[in-house]
Design an enzyme around this catalytic site. Structure first.
Site, PDB file in Angstrom:
ATOM      1  N   CYS A 163      21.230 -29.639 -22.347  1.00  0.00           N
ATOM      2  CA  CYS A 163      19.780 -29.732 -22.546  1.00  0.00           C
ATOM      3  C   CYS A 163      19.327 -31.192 -22.548  1.00  0.00           C
ATOM      4  O   CYS A 163      19.647 -31.946 -23.463  1.00  0.00           O
ATOM      5  CB  CYS A 163      19.410 -29.041 -23.853  1.00  0.00           C
ATOM      6  SG  CYS A 163      17.717 -29.287 -24.391  1.00  0.00           S
TER       7      CYS A 163
ATOM      8  N   CYS B  71      17.258 -32.237 -25.573  1.00  0.00           N
ATOM      9  CA  CYS B  71      18.128 -32.298 -26.760  1.00  0.00           C
ATOM     10  C   CYS B  71      18.879 -33.621 -26.796  1.00  0.00           C
ATOM     11  O   CYS B  71      19.001 -34.247 -27.857  1.00  0.00           O
ATOM     12  CB  CYS B  71      19.121 -31.137 -26.772  1.00  0.00           C
ATOM     13  SG  CYS B  71      18.364 -29.506 -26.818  1.00  0.00           S
TER      14      CYS B  71
END
Length: 133
Positions: free
Chosen positions: A29, A32
């Site tokens: 991600c 993230c």
């Protein structure tokens, strides 16, 4: 220090006590990875007040399903066993601090967020939502 939350650890921790912030993420991600430093700083600043629990969505599917996570990064803020707030997307350090300070200090502000568990139909019972306008 943030704890990697697994199914086994979830069953061991007392979710009904104190303030927990569940942070749902994945290695692949991009957002993230982008907020990794923000989350580390947040954890260091609040380590005596909250428990930051990191959930890898690729590994801990049962926890993901339990909290109905559809997108990452996602955050679930829990106080004494009740979900108070749930957010999706990149949050700034200021946003994280604002929500957490509200939980820690015990006050709520309508400035930023409304808890998920409030139901406007229960707040305004005098309205008859079944009738046409």
């Amino acid at each position: 220090m943030a704890t990697d939350l697994t199914k086994d650890k979830y069953n061991e921790i007392n979710i009904n006590e104190g303030i927990k912030v569940l942070y749902f993420w994945a290695k692949w991600c991009g957002p993230c990875r982008m907020i990794e430093k923000i989350m580390n700083d947040f954890d260091n600043d609040y380590k005596d007040k909250i428990s930051l629990l990191k959930v890898n969505v690729d590994i801990e599917q049962e926890i993901v399903k339990k909290f109905e996570i559809k997108s990452i990064p996602s955050y679930v803020f829990i106080k004494n066993g009740k979900i108070i707030e749930q957010k999706v997307g990149v949050l700034s350090q200021t946003n994280l601090r604002d929500i957490t300070n509200e939980l820690v200090e015990g006050w709520t502000s309508t400035k930023f967020y409304q808890p998920l568990y409030l139901n406007p139909l229960k707040i305004l019972p005098h309205l008859d939502h079944d009738k046409n306008l």
